[in-house]
Enzyme design. Structure first.
Site, PDB file in Angstrom:
ATOM      1  CE  LYS A 186      20.856  33.730  45.800  1.00  0.00           C
ATOM      2  NZ  LYS A 186      22.978  34.096  45.452  1.00  0.00           N
ATOM      3  CB  SER A 216      22.141  35.950  42.331  1.00  0.00           C
ATOM      4  OG  SER A 216      22.781  35.359  43.121  1.00  0.00           O
ATOM      5  CB  SER A 266      26.196  35.791  44.005  1.00  0.00           C
ATOM      6  OG  SER A 266      25.354  35.251  42.815  1.00  0.00           O
TER       7      SER A 266
END
Length: 467
Positions: free
Chosen positions: A66, A141, A165
């Site tokens: 990420k 996210s 997330s």
């Protein structure tokens, strides 16, 4: 098969698929191939496989990370325009540990602005699309990770989770994601990092296509923290006390649970009862109805030292001028804001939360009471089955119309419990179904074992047909 051939295959897959899904926002293919050549050299000179397996448990495994995590030489914007020139000069702790274990990062993946929304779209990299239907969201996210794994562009991935997330993207993209027990895996080296009370809610964890990869990845990421868990304990599935809850009790803030999600959960219950011979206990935990309110209140509460939670609007102003949410909303309406609408809306709601300190204190107290209730219910051998989200992957932009649906995952962040998101096949529209497996603190080994079992029973990850 050489390591170079494996890495080349994944690089080719990313080049083929990424123009459609926009998941990898910056690659490091040249460096990855160089590292793969070093792995092949090491293998040719090695004294034996056992030695290498012990020293480098993830030797030559292609991974993605990420973008909110520092990966040396890669951007680290977290989707914030003001940070578009920030390049990481070091590795986040978990990235460093994965590299030391032999893993090879291929690149970094998209997230929502400042990692606080469940659609991965921002003004730096644009929008990421779901591999099962490009008109659908990947979640957030850690949405880029969910999409890149589902599209078979990476073997394993690094995500983080303060409200779901890891688990929402894993659910929307039909892969596995694990939010570990609080405090087991270090969060250092990501932006934004948690401060104050939120350090107890933010969790860094593994995401992958195959359930068996969760545990080895978790061991590496946790480092010495793995000793807090019981991963070496053998799990007897027949002795687990299974509990099942179909919905949160009907919160007015959250969508009703989709019939196909309920049907998938019912099939899991029937399978467990029919095959393992266990009795799945149906439960109704009243306080879960207030999941969103409890999460919001606990996220904005002071820590034990009286330190205030960091304001989201302060983060929005990182590497730039202070941000005034109402003014940003006006600019957004005129197409002049560099921020996304969900980020601006969060800045506005943050102000509203400050207006009711008495109500917040009651909700924090309710959260602590719910935590005790959950720990008592689950005990040393319990696993709760709970929906990962009330709806199947929504269409782009629609989360703004149902902004609080993340409460189904978020509640477990403030409770500090370990949760594994497990895929359960596809819906009638060909979109992933799934379920959350929840255990008491430090009982991650139970949810991981059940995830491996359900993968065998229900097929796990299914390759998207159109990419």
């Amino acid at each position: 098969v050489t390591c170079v051939e494996v890495v080349e295959a994944y690089v080719e897959r990313i080049r083929e698929v990424n123009p459609l899904i926009n998941a990898v926002v910056k690659d490091r293919f040249e460096e990855a191939l160089q590292e793969a050549r070093q792995v092949d050299k090491l293998l040719s000179e090695s004294p034996g496989d056992d030695y290498l397996e012990e020293k480098f448990p993830l030797l030559g495994v292609p991974i993605t990370v990420k973008e909110a995590f520092s990966v040396h030489g890669m951007p680290n914007t977290s989707g914030l325009v003001n940070r578009r020139n920030v390049i990481a000069t070091s590795d986040a702790t978990v990235v460093s540990r994965l590299k030391q274990a032999g893993a090879i990062p291929l690149g970094v993946t998209n997230c929502s602005e400042l990692c606080m929304w469940y659609e991965s779209s921002n003004r730096v990299y644009g929008r990421t699309n779901n591999p099962y239907d490009l008109q659908r969201i990947v979640g957030g996210s850690s949405g880029g990770e969910g999409g890149v794994l589902a599209a078979a562009c990476s073997v394993i991935g690094v995500g983080s989770d303060i409200g779901g997330s890891i688990r929402m993207p894993a659910f929307f993209n039909g892969v596995f994601g694990h939010k570990p027990t609080t405090g087991v895996v270090p969060n250092d080296g990501q932006f934004p990092n948690a401060q104050g009370v939120r350090t107890s809610f933010l969790c860094t964890g593994p995401m992958c296509r195959y359930a068996e990869d969760l545990e080895p990845m978790l061991r590496v990421m946790a480092g010495p923290g793995v000793n807090k868990l019981k991963l070496n304990e053998k799990v007897s599935l027949e002795k687990i006390k299974f509990h099942c809850m179909e919905h949160d009790g009907g919160s007015i803030f959250v969508s009703p649970v989709d019939k196909e999600i309920l049907q998938a959960q019912k099939k899991v219950v029937e399978h467990l009862e029919g095959t393992l011979g266990v009795q799945v206990q149906r439960v109704a935990i009243h306080k879960m109805k207030y999941s969103f309110q409890i999460w919001s209140a606990m996220m904005s509460s002071k820590d034990s030292d009286g330190q205030e939670a960091q304001l989201f609007t302060d983060l929005l102003g990182d590497h730039g001028k202070p941000v005034w949410p109402l003014w940003e909303l006006m600019k957004w309406l005129m197409g002049m804001s560099s921020h996304t609408l969900p980020a601006i809306a969060l800045g506005l709601t943050e102000k509203l939360m400050k207006l009711n300190p008495g109500g917040n204190a009651k909700l924090v107290s309710m959260g602590k009471s719910l935590q005790e209730e959950m720990e008592a219910l689950l005990g040393p051998d319990g696993v709760l089955l709970y929906p990962s989200h009330p709806t199947i992957a929504p269409r782009h932009h629609s989360p703004i119309c149902m902004p609080f649906n993340f409460a189904y995952t978020a509640i477990f962040n403030v409770l500090g419990l370990p949760v594994t998101q497990c895929p359960l096949g596809l819906s009638s529209e060909g979109l992933p179904l799934g379920i959350q497996l929840v255990a008491a603190s430090y009982n991650d080994h139970l949810t991981l074992a059940v995830a491996r079992y359900l993968e065998q029973a229900f097929g796990g990850w299914i390759l998207p047909g159109k990419v």
